[in-house]
Design a protein around this motif. Structure first.
Motif, PDB file in Angstrom:
ATOM      1  N   GLN A 248     -10.130 -10.537  13.590  1.00  0.00           N
ATOM      2  CA  GLN A 248      -9.651  -9.892  14.813  1.00  0.00           C
ATOM      3  C   GLN A 248      -8.250  -9.332  14.618  1.00  0.00           C
ATOM      4  N   PHE A 249      -7.693  -9.468  13.383  1.00  0.00           N
ATOM      5  CA  PHE A 249      -6.349  -8.969  13.128  1.00  0.00           C
ATOM      6  C   PHE A 249      -6.392  -7.509  12.713  1.00  0.00           C
ATOM      7  N   LYS A 250      -5.223  -6.857  12.808  1.00  0.00           N
ATOM      8  CA  LYS A 250      -5.144  -5.461  12.375  1.00  0.00           C
ATOM      9  C   LYS A 250      -5.183  -5.384  10.848  1.00  0.00           C
ATOM     10  N   THR A 251      -5.567  -4.222  10.336  1.00  0.00           N
ATOM     11  CA  THR A 251      -5.581  -4.031   8.890  1.00  0.00           C
ATOM     12  C   THR A 251      -4.147  -4.029   8.367  1.00  0.00           C
ATOM     13  N   PRO A 252      -3.859  -4.856   7.370  1.00  0.00           N
ATOM     14  CA  PRO A 252      -2.496  -4.856   6.818  1.00  0.00           C
ATOM     15  C   PRO A 252      -2.144  -3.503   6.214  1.00  0.00           C
ATOM     16  N   LYS A 253      -0.864  -3.205   6.224  1.00  0.00           N
ATOM     17  CA  LYS A 253      -0.387  -1.971   5.603  1.00  0.00           C
ATOM     18  C   LYS A 253       0.042  -2.287   4.178  1.00  0.00           C
ATOM     19  N   VAL A 254      -0.493  -1.584   3.205  1.00  0.00           N
ATOM     20  CA  VAL A 254      -0.176  -1.870   1.805  1.00  0.00           C
ATOM     21  C   VAL A 254       0.571  -0.685   1.220  1.00  0.00           C
ATOM     22  N   GLU A 255       1.802  -0.929   0.778  1.00  0.00           N
ATOM     23  CA  GLU A 255       2.575   0.145   0.159  1.00  0.00           C
ATOM     24  C   GLU A 255       2.579  -0.025  -1.348  1.00  0.00           C
ATOM     25  N   SER A 256       2.539   1.103  -2.030  1.00  0.00           N
ATOM     26  CA  SER A 256       2.586   1.068  -3.489  1.00  0.00           C
ATOM     27  C   SER A 256       3.995   1.445  -3.924  1.00  0.00           C
ATOM     28  N   THR A 257       4.818   0.433  -4.235  1.00  0.00           N
ATOM     29  CA  THR A 257       6.230   0.704  -4.542  1.00  0.00           C
ATOM     30  C   THR A 257       6.592   0.349  -5.974  1.00  0.00           C
TER      31      THR A 257
ATOM     32  N   LEU B  43       9.019  11.044   1.254  1.00  0.00           N
ATOM     33  CA  LEU B  43       8.220  10.049   1.973  1.00  0.00           C
ATOM     34  C   LEU B  43       7.994   8.804   1.120  1.00  0.00           C
ATOM     35  N   LEU B  44       8.085   8.964  -0.208  1.00  0.00           N
ATOM     36  CA  LEU B  44       7.967   7.811  -1.105  1.00  0.00           C
ATOM     37  C   LEU B  44       9.006   6.763  -0.757  1.00  0.00           C
ATOM     38  N   MET B  45      10.227   7.244  -0.443  1.00  0.00           N
ATOM     39  CA  MET B  45      11.344   6.328  -0.260  1.00  0.00           C
ATOM     40  C   MET B  45      11.245   5.570   1.057  1.00  0.00           C
ATOM     41  N   ILE B  46      10.594   6.159   2.050  1.00  0.00           N
ATOM     42  CA  ILE B  46      10.606   5.525   3.362  1.00  0.00           C
ATOM     43  C   ILE B  46       9.290   4.819   3.656  1.00  0.00           C
ATOM     44  N   GLY B  47       8.539   4.540   2.595  1.00  0.00           N
ATOM     45  CA  GLY B  47       7.379   3.661   2.743  1.00  0.00           C
ATOM     46  C   GLY B  47       6.139   4.328   3.287  1.00  0.00           C
ATOM     47  N   MET B  48       6.017   5.643   3.149  1.00  0.00           N
ATOM     48  CA  MET B  48       4.794   6.258   3.664  1.00  0.00           C
ATOM     49  C   MET B  48       3.694   6.344   2.614  1.00  0.00           C
ATOM     50  N   VAL B  49       4.013   5.955   1.379  1.00  0.00           N
ATOM     51  CA  VAL B  49       2.977   5.866   0.366  1.00  0.00           C
ATOM     52  C   VAL B  49       2.313   4.508   0.560  1.00  0.00           C
ATOM     53  N   ALA B  50       1.396   4.469   1.512  1.00  0.00           N
ATOM     54  CA  ALA B  50       0.843   3.182   1.916  1.00  0.00           C
ATOM     55  C   ALA B  50      -0.643   3.335   2.215  1.00  0.00           C
ATOM     56  N   PHE B  51      -1.309   2.201   2.158  1.00  0.00           N
ATOM     57  CA  PHE B  51      -2.718   2.164   2.520  1.00  0.00           C
ATOM     58  C   PHE B  51      -2.787   1.845   4.008  1.00  0.00           C
ATOM     59  N   VAL B  52      -3.143   2.823   4.800  1.00  0.00           N
ATOM     60  CA  VAL B  52      -3.215   2.636   6.242  1.00  0.00           C
ATOM     61  C   VAL B  52      -4.616   3.034   6.679  1.00  0.00           C
ATOM     62  N   VAL B  53      -5.364   2.088   7.234  1.00  0.00           N
ATOM     63  CA  VAL B  53      -6.746   2.371   7.584  1.00  0.00           C
ATOM     64  C   VAL B  53      -6.842   3.018   8.962  1.00  0.00           C
ATOM     65  N   GLU B  54      -6.159   2.417   9.945  1.00  0.00           N
ATOM     66  CA  GLU B  54      -6.285   2.951  11.298  1.00  0.00           C
ATOM     67  C   GLU B  54      -5.420   4.198  11.447  1.00  0.00           C
ATOM     68  N   PRO B  55      -5.995   5.303  11.942  1.00  0.00           N
ATOM     69  CA  PRO B  55      -5.167   6.485  12.197  1.00  0.00           C
ATOM     70  C   PRO B  55      -4.050   6.117  13.169  1.00  0.00           C
ATOM     71  N   PRO B  56      -2.838   6.633  12.951  1.00  0.00           N
ATOM     72  CA  PRO B  56      -1.700   6.210  13.768  1.00  0.00           C
ATOM     73  C   PRO B  56      -1.864   6.629  15.223  1.00  0.00           C
ATOM     74  N   GLY B  57      -1.392   5.773  16.131  1.00  0.00           N
ATOM     75  CA  GLY B  57      -1.504   6.064  17.551  1.00  0.00           C
ATOM     76  C   GLY B  57      -0.321   6.846  18.079  1.00  0.00           C
ATOM     77  N   GLY B  58       0.771   6.853  17.350  1.00  0.00           N
ATOM     78  CA  GLY B  58       1.957   7.552  17.811  1.00  0.00           C
ATOM     79  C   GLY B  58       2.975   7.602  16.704  1.00  0.00           C
ATOM     80  N   PRO B  59       4.135   8.227  16.968  1.00  0.00           N
ATOM     81  CA  PRO B  59       5.109   8.394  15.880  1.00  0.00           C
ATOM     82  C   PRO B  59       5.747   7.090  15.396  1.00  0.00           C
ATOM     83  N   MET B  60       5.468   5.971  16.063  1.00  0.00           N
ATOM     84  CA  MET B  60       6.061   4.719  15.598  1.00  0.00           C
ATOM     85  C   MET B  60       5.087   3.870  14.790  1.00  0.00           C
TER      86      MET B  60
END
Lengths: 433, 369
Positions: free
Chosen positions: B72-81, A362-379
């Motif tokens: 009013q914008f969505k929270t940006p996605k921040v990746e640690s690469t 998952l590291l390689m495909i960008g899932m090591v990320a700061f995501v605040v909103e829980p995802p709404g779907g698989p996309m």
């Protein structure tokens, strides 16, 4: 060799008997020691994780008397949804803290006072008011989450505990500690079950961070993986076991499948990056891509388990089916597959459990990320449970230490349930011939 | 043991019903996989995508969260690469599948800027956000280690100048701090630091080791003649067990310092700030790694942090301008801002004003030569 007299035989056997008993006893001892050592390590691991993490399931809350002051929230009296949504709710928290502790007069002490309540408190008030606009102008007692430093202090494992001597290392000031003690003695500060941890997405404020976003991401990924890997794996296993003729091509495929099962998972991540993201142009950080990568990883495991399950169905069942006139396909789908299915499902569940705990691809495909909103779907962009653990373990804030361990506990609980399901399926439906 | 439990598997009517869905699902799943690719590539992105340095990550995420909550914008996605990996992604091209912003714990290299340009990423806005100090710290229980950059170099380099004073190199013979410098305690050298893949390690080597190395005039002279030889002498850390690679996780190093009071750890200032009750920073050249000393530039081992914005995306991805404005606002990046609370050392006032001015005009970097 000359014939031995019975007495001589007896003597020799007696002489070797002790040695043989001793070596068996030693062998049993080695076995027992290895088991105990393994169990010991496991216990130390669990004790550390639980010891570090149980605190995260409790959260400190502070009770404040909040007046939803129209002069602050809606000075123009428009009562528009937009105005109410963008109003400065932190001002309400500050005002009510000041009425509670009027002794905080200068700027620094007010800053310290405001730091007691989490910055998420203002958003709680916003949610309350938007849900019930009639609250405007009224006063309510509200329990708001305390700041992470207060949490660490109250739970008593923090540096500030026991201090109070004006030590420079202390993370809360003497004044703040005095306020906390006042709040505690008046019953306005209490520890409650931490629902935020189970319902929120990630946050950089430890007291507002939760695993729901990561859990949802993991769920979407496993959903994609299960619905691709299981049917594909079973179909491949059936074809290879029941229909494919034995030739060198099948041998090559077989060697490759076994080989793939042993490939380090990061390689599948690189493959996913090259194929799904760079070639097909799928978005980074999406559970769909994660699920596809984990499918590649789990597929060989499921094929191998399914083939073993099909092999264990005795040939007599096939012969009997063919003998009464079933076509080979009927034979497979009516007789062999149902009997092999428990074994296949066990394999699939164990494969899924491995996929759940996987973070390297998952590291390689960008899932090591700061995501605040829980995802709404698989996309939608998302993280996964193991990745969330990795990210928290790397955060400087002290309060993330216990959250990291708590997230590990949740992940372990999921794995335990899945593996228990596999064991249960096996013991319930497996047939032996 | 034809148990009654397994009966549902055995009745033919059940199977037919059971396995048809399996096949239709299989077909549907494959169809989904095949069709998902092109569809998503065209879909617009309504959130900002940020990649890059793990050192900047803790700061960028705080701004992102704040931005998501208050705009009013969505929270940006921040990746640690990591900085290098992030810049590579960033420079991949222009379009929704490429990130809009990259965080970096070093300035972008001219070669990287050139790579950007060949991929069509011509207009890049550079934003310097502050400084990060790299500290050498030890347990609060230990007596303290007043180091100089020269001590750091002599204690950690693979090859050091011959102790007899001749201008030759020998394999590092020093085993205790006292061997390095008679004024230091006789404790064994035991330094826990990040592995070579880490940006913190790069910065430590370039700032501390480099500085210590240059205190030998004859090595400094090599730098002018043969840059690579100089780097080989000064930037190579010893591998004989006195420097221990402790992994990328700075928290782990802090934990180890607590239990071993002879050990010295190397990590970012924000971790020192969060753990000041258990560990303390060593003086380097007589300067302690405090917020004030790093901000004023007195503390020798500190590096600037940046992020880079793809100007072509401003306007097509919603919120980039506002996000950059939030990041560079006084309440975030300023001296009393919330990033300072997280351990970012803010820019001096004059430099801050210049950054704000450049950002407001979205001034792009000059193309690489």
């Amino acid at each position: 060799m000359a014939m031995l007299t019975p007495a001589e035989t007896r003597r020799r056997v007696d002489a070797s008997l002790r040695r043989r008993y001793r070596s068996e006893w030693l062998f049993r001892l080695y076995g027992l020691v290895s088991v105990l050592l393994g169990v010991g390590f496991l216990l130390v691991l669990f004790a550390t994780i639980i010891g570090n993490g149980y605190g995260a399931f409790r959260q400190v809350f502070i009770q404040l008397e909040v007046q939803f002051d129209p002069a602050v929230l809606d000075p123009e009296g428009t009562r528009q949804q937009d105005t109410l949504a963008s109003a400065d709710y932190s001002q309400l928290v500050k005002t009510s803290l000041r009425t509670l502790f009027p002794d905080a007069e200068d700027r620094t002490s007010r800053r310290e006072l405001n730091a007691l309540v989490s910055s998420g408190g203002a958003f709680n008030l916003q949610k309350m008011l938007l849900a019930d606009p009639t609250l405007l102008g009224q006063t309510r007692d509200v329990w708001l989450p305390a700041d992470d430093e207060v949490n660490v202090f109250v739970k008593g494992r923090g540096p500030a505990a026991g201090a109070g001597s004006g030590d420079e290392a202390q993370r809360l000031s003497d004044r703040q500690i005095a306020w906390i003690q006042t709040l505690e003695s008046s019953g306005k500060l209490e520890q409650r079950f931490n629902t935020i941890f189970f319902t929120a997405g990630d946050s950089r404020e430890p007291e507002l961070a939760g695993i729901w976003g990561a859990t949802k991401g993991s769920f979407f990924m496993l959903f994609v993986t299960l619905f691709l890997a299981f049917p594909l794996g079973v179909a491949a296993a059936i074809y290879l076991e029941e229909f494919a003729s034995r030739n060198w091509l099948v041998d090559v495929i077989e060697v490759n499948i076994n080989n793939l099962a042993a490939v380090p998972s990061i390689v599948f991540g690189l493959l996913g990056l090259a194929v799904f993201i760079n070639f097909f142009g799928m978005p980074r950080s999406a559970p769909l891509v994660g699920g596809l990568v984990l499918t590649l990883m789990t597929l060989p495991v499921i094929i191998i388990a399914s083939r073993a399950a099909i092999k264990s169905v005795p040939p007599s069942v096939r012969e009997a089916a063919l003998g009464v006139g079933a076509s080979p396909m009927q034979m497979v789908f009516h007789h062999v597959l149902p009997l092999a299915l428990p074994g296949m499902m066990t394999g699939a569940i164990i494969g899924m459990a491995r996929a759940l705990g996987e973070s390297a691809p998952l590291l390689m495909i960008g899932m090591v990320a700061f995501v605040v909103e829980p995802p709404g779907g698989p996309m939608s962009p998302s993280t996964a449970l193991p990745v969330q653990i990795y990210l928290w373990a790397d955060s400087p804030e002290r309060a993330f230490v216990e959250r990291t361990s708590a997230a590990i506990m949740v992940l372990l609980a999921f794995l335990l349930v899945m593996n228990a399901a596999a064991v249960w399926l096996r013991s319930r439906f497996e047939r032996r011939w | 043991m034809g148990s009654a439990r397994a009966l549902w598997f055995n009745s033919p009517e059940v199977h037919v019903k059971h396995f048809r869905p399996v096949f239709s699902l299989l077909t549907a799943a494959i169809a989904l996989t095949v069709s998902a690719g092109p569809v998503s590539a065209q879909a617009a992105r309504d959130y900002i995508s940020i990649v890059g340095s793990s050192t900047v990550y803790p700061f960028a995420t705080v701004v992102a969260e704040q931005f998501g909550k208050t705009s009013q914008f969505k929270t940006p996605k921040v990746e640690s690469t990591g900085s290098g990996g992030g810049i590579k992604l960033f420079c991949g091209g222009v379009g929704v599948q490429y990130p809009d912003i990259v965080n970096s714990s070093r300035a972008i290299k001219p070669t990287e800027l050139a790579m950007c340009a060949t991929n069509g990423v011509k207009d890049v806005v550079e934003v310097k956000i502050g400084y990060d100090g790299i500290v050498m710290a030890e347990s609060k229980a230990s007596p303290g280690l007043p180091l100089t950059l020269r001590d750091v170099y002599l204690a950690l380099a693979k090859q050091v100048p011959n102790p007899n004073g001749s201008e030759t190199l020998v394999a590092n013979p020093y085993k205790s701090w006292k061997d390095v410098n008679p004024k230091l305690p006789a404790a064994k050298i035991e330094v826990l630091g990040p592995p070579p893949t880490s940006g913190t390690r790069d910065a430590f080597v370039e700032l501390a080791m480099d500085g210590g190395c240059k205190t030998f005039p004859w090595i400094k002279a090599i730098k002018e003649k043969d840059e690579n030889r100089f780097k080989q002498i000064c930037y190579t850390i010893r591998e004989d067990g006195f420097f221990i690679e402790a992994g990328e996780n700075d928290n782990l190093i802090v934990q180890k310092l607590k239990s071993n009071k002879d050990a010295v750890g190397i990590f970012g200032y924000s971790f020192l700030e969060q753990n000041e009750d258990t560990v303390k920073g060593s003086l380097i050249d007589g300067i302690s790694p405090t917020f004030e000393n790093i901000a004023s530039g007195k503390y020798p081992v500190s590096r600037p942090l940046y992020f880079y914005v793809k100007k072509a995306h401003v306007g097509s991805i919603p919120g980039i301008k506002q996000f950059v404005a939030e990041f560079t606002s006084q309440k975030a990046m300023g001296e009393e801002g919330y990033l300072a609370d997280r351990g970012l050392v803010p820019l001096p006032a004059a430099e801050y004003q210049a950054v704000v001015k450049r950002v407001a005009a979205m001034e792009v970097m000059p193309p690489a030569k």
